[in-house]
Each structure stands twice: as C-alpha cells, then as structure tokens.
Design an enzyme around this catalytic site. Structure first.
Site, mmCIF file in Angstrom:
data_model
loop_
_atom_site.group_PDB
_atom_site.id
_atom_site.type_symbol
_atom_site.label_atom_id
_atom_site.label_comp_id
_atom_site.label_asym_id
_atom_site.label_seq_id
_atom_site.Cartn_x
_atom_site.Cartn_y
_atom_site.Cartn_z
ATOM 1 N N GLU A 29 0.733 -1.177 -0.046
ATOM 2 C CA GLU A 29 0.021 0.073 -0.164
ATOM 3 C C GLU A 29 0.872 1.163 -0.056
ATOM 4 O O GLU A 29 1.810 1.402 0.904
ATOM 5 C CB GLU A 29 -0.824 -0.129 1.445
ATOM 6 C CG GLU A 29 -1.667 -1.081 1.280
ATOM 7 C CD GLU A 29 -2.452 -1.279 2.811
ATOM 8 O OE1 GLU A 29 -2.480 -0.598 3.624
ATOM 9 O OE2 GLU A 29 -3.171 -2.246 2.901
ATOM 10 N N LEU A 75 -6.001 -2.195 -1.058
ATOM 11 C CA LEU A 75 -5.762 -2.276 0.595
ATOM 12 C C LEU A 75 -6.324 -3.424 1.330
ATOM 13 O O LEU A 75 -7.268 -3.462 1.716
ATOM 14 C CB LEU A 75 -6.451 -0.855 1.012
ATOM 15 C CG LEU A 75 -5.417 0.355 1.289
ATOM 16 C CD1 LEU A 75 -5.159 0.813 -0.445
ATOM 17 C CD2 LEU A 75 -5.992 1.283 1.912
ATOM 18 N N GLN A 103 1.888 -2.086 5.783
ATOM 19 C CA GLN A 103 2.023 -0.617 6.305
ATOM 20 C C GLN A 103 2.219 -0.717 7.913
ATOM 21 O O GLN A 103 3.021 0.335 8.436
ATOM 22 C CB GLN A 103 0.974 0.002 5.967
ATOM 23 C CG GLN A 103 0.905 1.788 5.859
ATOM 24 C CD GLN A 103 -0.102 2.479 4.988
ATOM 25 O OE1 GLN A 103 -0.719 2.777 5.450
ATOM 26 N NE2 GLN A 103 0.393 2.246 3.725
ATOM 27 N N TYR A 148 -1.888 -4.012 11.259
ATOM 28 C CA TYR A 148 -2.437 -4.741 9.774
ATOM 29 C C TYR A 148 -2.114 -6.143 9.608
ATOM 30 O O TYR A 148 -2.966 -6.700 8.740
ATOM 31 C CB TYR A 148 -2.276 -3.729 8.671
ATOM 32 C CG TYR A 148 -2.906 -2.322 9.004
ATOM 33 C CD1 TYR A 148 -3.667 -1.986 10.034
ATOM 34 C CD2 TYR A 148 -2.330 -1.386 8.132
ATOM 35 C CE1 TYR A 148 -3.893 -0.615 10.289
ATOM 36 C CE2 TYR A 148 -2.804 0.019 8.395
ATOM 37 C CZ TYR A 148 -3.714 0.289 9.592
ATOM 38 O OH TYR A 148 -3.925 1.665 9.770
ATOM 39 N N HIS A 153 -1.367 2.000 15.045
ATOM 40 C CA HIS A 153 -0.227 2.727 14.662
ATOM 41 C C HIS A 153 1.003 2.757 15.615
ATOM 42 O O HIS A 153 2.248 3.085 15.404
ATOM 43 C CB HIS A 153 -0.488 4.094 14.381
ATOM 44 C CG HIS A 153 -1.417 4.244 13.297
ATOM 45 N ND1 HIS A 153 -2.702 4.785 13.518
ATOM 46 C CD2 HIS A 153 -1.341 4.272 11.718
ATOM 47 C CE1 HIS A 153 -3.478 4.675 12.510
ATOM 48 N NE2 HIS A 153 -2.571 4.376 11.336
#
Length: 730
Positions: free
Chosen positions: A415, A444, A468, A472, A517
């Site tokens: 991605e 994605l 990414q 994920y 994140h």
C-alpha cells in the site's frame, strides 16, 4: 450395510440397468469427449471412488488417518482433462479424481499409491512425506494445500499474476507463458473473507487491464459440512461480477462438465482474464468418516443425490456411445478396485516418520555459506557512498535499491509504496528508477498483498512486500502461518515461498498512533515454525540484515518478517540532542548479518541488558547512567527474534551472571518469555528478571507512556537486581 457398500451397490445396480447401445451415439456428436478421453475420465473417477473406500478400510485396520473423500465430486476429473498437465493447480480436499486424471495426462505417476500413502502417513509419500494427506506433486504442477478453508486462493491469484510479470521482467517463471492457474474450492468457502478478497483482487487487477489467467472453480455440493448453502446463492454472488466471466455446468454430467470446463479454460487462456466455473456436485459418504449425515439430511435428499452419481453418469455415456457394454463397465470398475486395494495393503506396511528430526527437516533449511556468498554478490554499485552516515530509513531505501539492482527478479509492493514512496518515504524514488513492473502499489488488503507475494515467490520471483503497520498484519497472519510457512513442510522442499515481508511497527511514536499505529504484539509471529523474525534497531544493521533476509529467501526459500521500528526511522541522536549517535555508516554491499547472531555493546561484568527494537536505545541510555554510578554493564541487541541468538545470548549472560530483559512487547506473549525460557532451558542459573510493556493495547498520545516500557522502569529494575545480592552463576 456401510455407506461405502451402499454406494457401491447403487452404482452396480445403475450400471446393470443400462442397455448396450443399439445405435451408438458418437461422442463427437454427444459432446467434446473423444473415446480415449472418456475412458481416461471413467478410470480416474473409478480410482478416486475406490481410493475413498480403501481409505475407510485402512482406518478399520488401524492405519488410515484421513477419510475426507472425493466421492460425488468425481466430475472434477473432467476439469483436469480440460486443462494441460503443466497448468498449475491449487486443489481443495475433494480433488481425488482431478489428481488421478492429471496423473494420467502426465504419465509416470501412480496417483492411487500417492493418495493411499498419504492416508497411511507413509514416509515414502512423494509430496508431504507422511506429514499430512495433501494433493500435490511437482511433476504434475499440483501445489499442495492444507485443509484451511479458502486460504489458498490469495496464493493462486499471486501465481496467475506472476506468469505475465515474470515474462515482462525477463526472468524465468516456473510455469509456461500461456498457463492457466486452476484453483478449486467448495460452495461454503465462497463465503469466507479470504475467498471474497482473493476473487476481488483478481477482478481488481483484470479491471485495470493486468493479465490474470486464473480459473476459480467452485465445486458446489450444497453443503458446508452440515449447513446447507442457500439455493442459487453462488450464482447470485459471482454470476455478474466485473471482469469475471461466469460459467456453470452440472458437474455430475461428464459431457457437460468437460465441455463447459474446456470453454472456461479456453476463455482464460486466450484472454488472460479470470473466470469463475460453477460446477454443481453431490457429496457422498458425508463430510468425513466420522460424520453422521442422518443427523441433518433426510433419506430422500440422500437418495436424490445417488441418482446424480457422476460415476454412473460416465458409465451411461460410455455405453450410450458404444465404447463399453454394461458388463465391460463393471469389469473395468472391478479391475480398478482390485488394483486400488492391492496398493492399500502395501500402504498398510509403509514406514511412517519416526523422529522429530525427520519431521522438521523441510521446515527451515539453512545454508549460511551460500547465503553469505549470495549476500556478497552484487551487480551494481551501491546507491549511497559506502561509509556515509545514514538514518534507519535511509539505510532501508538504499538497501532496497541495491537489492533491486542486483536481483532482477525482485519486486517491491504494498500500500502506497509506489508513487508516494511509502507512508514514511522509505521506497521513495524506487518506482521511478526501477519501473512500475517492479515497484508498485496494491489494493488495500493485507491478505491479497501476502497472497500475491506467496504466488510470486512460488513462481520464480523474489517478493519483498510491505505491510504498512504491524497491527494490519494480523488481518492476514494466516497467509504466513497456514500458507507460506507450511509449503516447504508439506512438499519436502519441492515447492517454496521465498519471501521477505517488511513490516513497520512497534511503539514510541510521539504524538501519533494509538493501537493500529503503535502496535507491539508479536505473539502471532513468534510461534510460526521456520519463520525468521528480523528486528534491527540501527541503520547499519538494518541494511546488513535486509541483505541477509533477501539472500536466504533466494538460497533457501526462507520466509522472513522484517520488523522496522517506526520511531527509529528518522532518529539521529542517542544520548543528547545533536550528538548524531544513532546515525551509522552505510555498510559495503557485501556486509550482512548471519541469522541468529546478536550484537553486544560494552564489556561490563555487573549486568547484561538483553533487548531489541526500541529497547536498544533505551537500554544504551540506561547503561550509560549506570556506568556513571559505578555499575559496569553490557547491552545485547538480539537482532533476530526467531531463531533467537542462543549462543550469543548465553555467552553474554554468563559474562555477568545477571540478565535483565528489556522487552517493549507485552508481558504476556512477548519476546521476553522466549528469552527467559531459552536461558533456563540452556542451564543458565544466574539471576534473571524482565521488564515488559503492560498487557494492554497502546493508547493515543501521552497515555502510551503509561503502558510502554520506560527508561525509568529499566533503571529501577537494574538497581533492584544489583541490590538483591550476589549472582549465582556466570
């Protein structure tokens, strides 16, 4: 009467009720089957049917371990005969007749022996060597698949994509340039998110005009174990998808199945676009040997299926065409039965695997000398002056460029990695330099990204995909666990998945993130047999370790997860602002770090700090403060989290007799559990303690500091260890 005996009786009665043809219907008028193909179809179907019976008989003898059969699905033999034996096939577990037909096409393979040795878990079984009952053989271009529902579809898409991409790159492909990839699955599987994502990714590629020569084959028997598939659901779901041609036929009618399969294969081969072949099937003998169909099916349902018996339908075709009389059909059927049960008796005497060493041999072959030679071999000069100070991010960018220049079959994708150059800019400029065929963006969907990589590696490319963020990855972890890591195990190394997955992760990003994140969970990776987990912290190690991962993928087919600490991507300083101590000289292209080798900082004899990732700069800062207080320590950067660098770890632990593990992952399921256990198992009797992050998801903003390991935590634990008394062992 057993279900097997009842099925056999019904077939015999159906054939006995046939009349020899008074006026034979030529096969060329009745359909696309010629005489030889029709006989091969019947023989393959008979072999599969009798193999199912033999498997249950072997179970009664105490040497049959797999009874999911193919009875009722014998129509997939027509599919095999509509393909070429060089077309790669990824098959689900009711593909006995397909396998028998493919073996007849190719010649030189005894499909019955292969299957029954698999049932008996015999070490001589040619694909998995007794590790599991799978359909697979390198000579037949049949790629072994596990029983995980739909998990092979993303890989199949990757194989189809790779055929044209390898040709475009001028690299050798494992498959002919006009090959069609065949991927089979059941009607219940179409509802699995993995199947939906894989078929969507194939349509997505085809919609953009990319070659995608794949034939998705749904063998629809109307049941998912005991749960009925709603009537007409498969057609409604897949009959009018963009860029997906739809074909349907009665899979119990050999003539219709062959003709429609051939039409679908021709469409895919000619147009290099995906198609969906929907074959209506029946299922005999239940889901598996232990399944009692009477609990959920009525006698009338079972009887209706018996009237559609595909083997009886092929017998009817042969007699109507005047090829065989009813008695000749039964004679041929009995001849196959005798041969199958003779093989079954031999399989009962086959030797099983008996040692852990035998069983695990294909999981993770290691040839470090060849890896080192491959890592040293470069064809282009480095993209950055050797010795120039670089950040972690710059080291990755330069190394990817060097590797792309040295390995023409290498592809980088994920991605945002193409035009944008990645969320953090690590692939910036690579697409411009190496082209969109080698550096490109994907849709994605992490399952599709990894599936593309699995198919690419299997087909002869060298994939380096990017996920990414670490969080994920968990959406698609089974593509690593159930597919990538098992392929060499279930094929004894005949097939392999060279693969390096770059994953941005860990915590400590200031003012950004939250759970997805700032993820610090590695438990899903740590228990995958054979998976290499690389976790560099410094720029020079990042470059050298990435070279190692790519080299070992190329040499040994290794699957690696390459973890990159986001918080260290652009870090320049270590002890104080402006010291530039976290920059490192970009290493010569020949430099690499052998798998399972740690790196030690300092020579103190009071305390060993063992760490990795963001824990390295934390531990180095703590070690400096302790040194100022008269406590001499050393810091060990593990670098490799699987396999752990046990020799280096044990040596550095014994040098001080006290080990403090600094673990930024969670206390439960974190890396430190493995480190402590490894030390204890190796006989280390010194003091061991660990600090780890809290068993919590990482929250947003400053709150993250409350759950992640801090320098204060490390310093406090170190002080307490040193004040607790003398160590017991060095």
């Amino acid at each position: 009467m057993s279900a097997v005996e009842d099925l056999d009786r019904h077939f015999r009665e159906a054939v006995a009720g046939l009349r020899s043809a008074d006026a034979a219907i030529p096969l060329r008028d009745a359909g696309g089957l010629d005489t030889g193909t029709a006989l091969a179809l019947f023989d393959a179907q008979s072999e599969s049917r009798h193999t199912d019976a033999a498997a249950r008989w072997m179970q009664q003898q105490g040497r049959g371990y797999y009874t999911i059969g193919s009875s009722g699905h014998e129509g997939n033999a027509a599919l095999a005969l509509a393909l070429r034996p060089t077309d790669p096939a990824l098959l689900h577990y009711r593909s006995g007749a397909f396998y028998c037909a493919r073996a007849r096409q190719a010649g030189g393979v005894d499909a019955v022996r292969d299957m029954l040795l698999g049932v008996a878990a015999g070490a001589e079984e040619p694909i998995a060597g007794g590790r599991h009952k799978v359909y697979g053989r390198h000579e037949l271009a049949v790629i072994p698949q596990t029983s995980t529902i739909a998990s092979h579809l993303p890989r199949a898409v990757g194989v189809a994509w790779s055929i044209a991409r390898a040709k475009r790159l001028g690299t050798e492909c494992a498959w002919p340039g006009d090959a069609v990839v065949c991927c089979t699955f059941g009607d219940a599987s179409v509802n699995h998110s993995t199947a939906a994502g894989a078929i969507n990714s194939a349509c997505h590629a085809a919609y953009q005009g990319l070659p995608m020569p794949i034939l998705f084959v749904c063998e629809d028997n109307g049941l998912g174990i005991s749960v009925p598939t709603p009537h007409d659901w498969v057609r409604q779901a897949y009959g009018s998808r963009p860029s997906l041609a739809y074909f349907a036929a009665d899979g119990c009618d050999p003539q219709a199945a062959f003709d429609t399969a051939r039409e679908a294969v021709t469409h895919v081969r000619k147009n290099r676009q995906p198609a969906f072949l929907h074959l209506s099937m029946v299922r005999f003998l239940g889901h598996a040997g232990s399944d009692a169909e009477a609990a959920y099916r009525t006698p009338s349902d079972v009887a209706a299926d018996l009237e559609r018996d595909p083997l009886a339908a092929t017998a009817r075709l042969l007699t109507a065409a005047g090829i065989l009389s009813p008695q000749q059909v039964l004679d041929r059927y009995d001849e196959v039965s005798g041969r199958v049960f003779a093989v079954a008796k031999e399989a009962l005497e086959s030797e099983p695997l008996t040692t852990a060493a035998q069983i695990t041999a294909p999981i993770a072959p290691r040839r470090p000398d060849l890896v080192a030679a491959t890592a040293r071999r470069t064809t282009e000069p480095p993209t950055a002056p050797v010795g120039e100070p670089v950040t972690f991010a710059q080291a990755i960018t330069h190394t990817l460029a060097d590797l792309l220049g040295s390995h023409p079959e290498m592809v980088v994708f994920g991605e945002d990695v193409g035009r944008k150059g990645g969320v953090y800019g690590l692939t910036r400029g690579l697409q411009r330099r190496f082209g969109t065929a080698r550096v490109f963006d994907t849709l994605l969907d992490e399952q599709s990204i990894l599936g593309l990589a699995l198919g690419a590696g299997l087909s002869g490319l060298l994939p380096v995909p990017e996920i990414q963020y670490l969080a994920y990855l968990h959406n698609a972890a089974d593509q690593l666990r159930g597919e990538a890591a098992t392929l060499q195990f279930f094929s004894q190394g005949q097939y392999r998945n060279p693969l390096v997955v770059r994953i941005a992760g860990y915590g400590y990003q200031r003012g950004f993130g939250g759970h997805f994140h700032n993820d610090n969970a590695l438990g899903a990776l740590r228990d995958i047999p054979g998976l290499v987990i690389a976790s560099p912290s410094r720029p020079d190690d990042a470059a050298a370790m990435l070279r190692t991962c790519v080299a070992t993928a190329k040499v040994d087919g290794t699957v690696s997860a390459f973890l990159e600490p986001i918080a260290l991507y652009h870090t320049r300083d270590l002890q104080e602002e402006g010291d530039n101590a976290w920059l490192a000289a970009y290493p010569p292209p020949a430099d690499h770090v052998p798998i399972g080798r740690a790196r030690t900082y300092g020579t103190g004899t009071d305390l060993t700090l063992v760490t990795f990732g963001n824990g390295l700069p934390i531990s180095l800062r703590v070690a400096r403060r302790l040194d100022q207080e008269g406590i001499a320590g050393r810091v060990v950067d593990l670098r490799w989290l699987a396999p752990l660098p046990l020799d280096d770890l044990l040596r550095e632990a014994r040098a001080t007799g006290r080990v403090l593990v600094v673990d930024e992952t969670r206390r439960t399921g974190g890396v430190s559990e493995g480190v402590v256990t490894a030390l204890v198992d190796a006989g280390f009797t010194g003091a061991i303690r660990r600090v780890a992050s809290v068993d919590s998801f990482v929250p947003l903003g400053k709150a993250a500091q409350s759950v992640l390991v801090s320098e204060a935590d490390v310093e406090r634990a170190a002080t307490e260890m040193l004040s607790a008394g003398p160590r017991t062992q060095r």
